[in-house]
Design a protein around this motif. Structure first.
Motif, mmCIF file in Angstrom:
data_model
loop_
_atom_site.group_PDB
_atom_site.id
_atom_site.type_symbol
_atom_site.label_atom_id
_atom_site.label_comp_id
_atom_site.label_asym_id
_atom_site.label_seq_id
_atom_site.Cartn_x
_atom_site.Cartn_y
_atom_site.Cartn_z
ATOM 1 N N TYR A 196 0.816 -1.216 0.000
ATOM 2 C CA TYR A 196 0.000 0.000 0.000
ATOM 3 C C TYR A 196 0.854 1.273 0.000
ATOM 4 N N ALA A 243 -0.235 4.157 1.510
ATOM 5 C CA ALA A 243 -0.581 5.026 2.634
ATOM 6 C C ALA A 243 0.656 5.408 3.433
ATOM 7 N N GLU A 247 -6.583 3.960 1.454
ATOM 8 C CA GLU A 247 -6.007 3.434 0.215
ATOM 9 C C GLU A 247 -6.909 3.717 -0.979
ATOM 10 N N SER A 280 -0.885 -1.213 -6.343
ATOM 11 C CA SER A 280 -0.621 -1.122 -4.911
ATOM 12 C C SER A 280 -1.904 -1.133 -4.101
ATOM 13 N N GLN A 281 -2.893 -0.354 -4.561
ATOM 14 C CA GLN A 281 -4.099 -0.224 -3.758
ATOM 15 C C GLN A 281 -4.976 -1.467 -3.840
ATOM 16 N N ILE A 288 -3.459 -4.152 -1.371
ATOM 17 C CA ILE A 288 -3.749 -3.995 0.054
ATOM 18 C C ILE A 288 -5.247 -4.019 0.326
ATOM 19 N N ASN A 289 -6.054 -3.485 -0.571
ATOM 20 C CA ASN A 289 -7.472 -3.389 -0.241
ATOM 21 C C ASN A 289 -8.220 -4.717 -0.353
ATOM 22 N N ASN A 310 -7.585 -5.732 3.142
ATOM 23 C CA ASN A 310 -8.439 -4.994 4.071
ATOM 24 C C ASN A 310 -9.871 -5.511 4.035
#
Length: 563
Positions: free
Chosen positions: A55, A57, A135, A334-335, A338-339, A342
């Motif tokens: 991510y 962030a 994100e 990237s997002q 990670i998402n 999540n």
């Protein structure tokens, strides 16, 4: 879910019911991950776990704390954050990988009780939708810059794109993380190699940066304890990331003499080791922000946005159209990486809590949608604009939870011997609430939140994370001694004669028949049922079925109280 399990026992042909049961069995939402499912090598599990920390962030967090407080305070704050995460993350990661359970199941038996850990599950669910929103906001910024998509629509796109990927659970996530990681690494590292080689002076500019206000005026902040703690407080909101790492680590293969070196390496790198990569990304985010502020006109307002950081650096050594394309691809990869984690981890947390409280299993997909809706609302409310304040507040809750559980494992289990050495998560074996962890986390989080809001004075407010950590470290041993550990186990015997562990100390893979689901489950997931069979014989029930038993008829009686 009880009706679904009963219909399966009767041999239901309803495909919806069969699929609901299959989802429960495949995701291991409520229970320990059996050896029969854990077919990945230690390296694949570690790569999958680390893939989730791709991510961006961290770039925003590093840029925000550095711009507000200067490089010196930011670097010391990041170092303090990293040390805390490593110290607390090692016992949690090892415990999860060794016994193949997620952090909620660990929390239940580490001072909270069967229902008490619902509180910490909600803390973790909050972590997943806060960071999904963060994100998703970064991804929407990339879509706006690269494709001209308005932010509100970009928020919706960044939410919906994750939904089909997260439905399929660990198998799909492992493939996604492994295949996308090499491309992500190349695109991420390239700009820094260029900057250091082409602009060596950027390093000294970065180290001497002392902060800047919203108008672009230097703040001249020196290193101070207050500044360090303000930076560390924001970063420590990420302490709960270990729970997402554990959602992968629980699928580690059994540890044996043959694989123990690879096993330990994978657990330490993919568990607490995530913070090393996270800290480097935070430093990198500040480094890029300082470079842009000093060398690119009109960049002060967007220097903390990763997509602008990478576009502007890419443009220095490649055509503008290619720079924009690569930056958008980097942000999207990237997002998404990670998402999906999540959304997956958040759905597990919500489902686990709901089923325990109500005895009903609505299906994990329901809570995937719930988590995504909450995250979308945060995005549409422009959460990115008050990022540091939100993370600083959340850190108090996250620190209290993680430090309490780590303290119970290290101190109460291994030093004081008042907490059971092996984890226990099954209903009927635990008390509903254990004051050792439950009271500790409420007091630690409550006091630190009051400090955060200035109840004890403005000068003390920056040190709220320190209050959370110290109280969470001190209270569990004190409460364990006061209660003499009597609220950990409701029963000491689960009624099964088979050993729980094999010769290497790994959870046994012996199988028993569940009298409710009419399905085989591995030994660590089973208990004896209080309901005898048709001929009076002993029956067994899985933790999954017992979690959905609203009558409580299968629960064994508690041990008699010890005088």
């Amino acid at each position: 879910m009880t009706e679904q399990l009963e219909s399966t026992r009767r041999g239901s042909s309803d495909p919806v019911e069969r699929e609901a049961l299959k989802e429960t069995l495949e995701d291991y939402t409520l229970r320990f991950a059996p050896r029969s499912y854990r077919r990945w090598s230690a390296g694949v599990v570690a790569t999958s776990a680390l893939g989730g920390i791709a991510y961006l962030a961290d770039f925003s967090i590093g840029a925000n704390i550095g711009i507000a407080n200067g490089t010196g305070n930011a670097l010391w704050g990041i170092l303090l954050f990293s040390v805390v995460v490593v110290i607390t993350g090692i016992p949690l990661a090892v415990y999860a990988a060794r016994y193949n359970i997620d952090l909620d199941l660990i929390t239940r038996g580490s001072g909270f009780g069967y229902y008490g850990s619902v509180l910490t599950n909600l803390i973790f669910a909050s972590f997943t939708f806060i960071f999904f929103a963060l994100e998703g906001s970064i991804m929407a910024q990339g879509l706006k810059l690269g494709l001209g998509i308005p932010l509100p629509i970009g928020y919706l796109v960044s939410t919906l794109i994750v939904l089909p990927l997260v439905i399929y659970g660990m198998k799909a996530l492992a493939k996604l993380q492994v295949w996308t990681t090499p491309l992500w690494l190349v695109m991420m590292v390239g700009p820094f190699i260029y900057l250091v080689a082409a602009h060596p002076g950027s390093v000294s500019d970065f180290l001497s940066f002392s902060g800047m206000d919203s108008d672009g005026q230097p703040l001249g902040k020196g290193v101070s304890w207050a500044g360090i703690m303000l930076c560390a407080g924001v970063c420590l909101a990420l302490i709960a990331q270990i729970a997402e790492q554990i959602d992968y680590l629980r699928f580690m293969p059994p540890r044996t003499e043959e694989n123990k070196r690879k096993w330990w390496t994978a657990v330490l790198i993919a568990g607490p080791g995530w913070v090393l990569f996270g800290a480097l990304k935070q430093i990198a985010g500040l480094f890029l922000a300082v470079y842009l502020i000093g060398h690119v006109a009109d960049s002060v307002g967007v220097a903390n946005e990763p997509v602008h950081q990478f576009v502007m650096i890419y443009e220095e050594f490649m055509p503008a159209w290619l720079a924009m394309t690569l930056a958008v691809i980097l942000v999207v990869i990237s997002q998404i990486k990670i998402n999906v984690t999540n959304a997956y981890s958040g759905s597990l947390a919500w489902t686990n809590s709901f089923t325990r409280v109500t005895g009903r299993y609505p299906g994990r997909l329901v809570f995937v949608v719930v988590n995504l809706v909450i995250a979308l609302v945060l995005m549409e409310a422009n959460m990115f604009s008050f990022l540091s304040e939100l993370l600083n507040f959340y850190a108090n809750c996250g620190i209290a939870w993680i430090v309490v559980v780590a303290t119970d494992i290290v101190v109460n289990k291994y030093l004081l011997k008042l907490s059971p050495m092996h984890p226990e998560f099954r209903r009927g074996m635990l008390y509903a609430v254990n004051p050792v962890g439950f009271v500790s986390v409420i007091v630690a989080a409550g006091v630190s939140i009051m400090v955060f809001f200035g109840v004890f004075g403005a000068d003390v407010a920056p040190f709220s994370p320190l209050f959370a950590a110290v109280l969470a470290l001190v209270l569990p041993p004190i409460l364990a001694i006061v209660t003499q550990g009597r609220y950990y186990l409701r029963r000491s015997d689960d009624g099964i004669d088979l050993p729980m562990f094999d010769d290497d100390g790994n959870p046994s893979d012996a199988k028993l028949w569940c009298c409710v689901t009419q399905t085989e489950f591995e030994r660590p997931d089973m208990l004896a049922s209080a309901v005898p069979g048709p001929d009076g014989e002993k029956q067994y029930i899985s933790s999954l079925a017992l979690a959905c038993d609203r009558t409580g008829e299968h629960i064994l009686p508690a041990d008699p109280p010890i005088r």
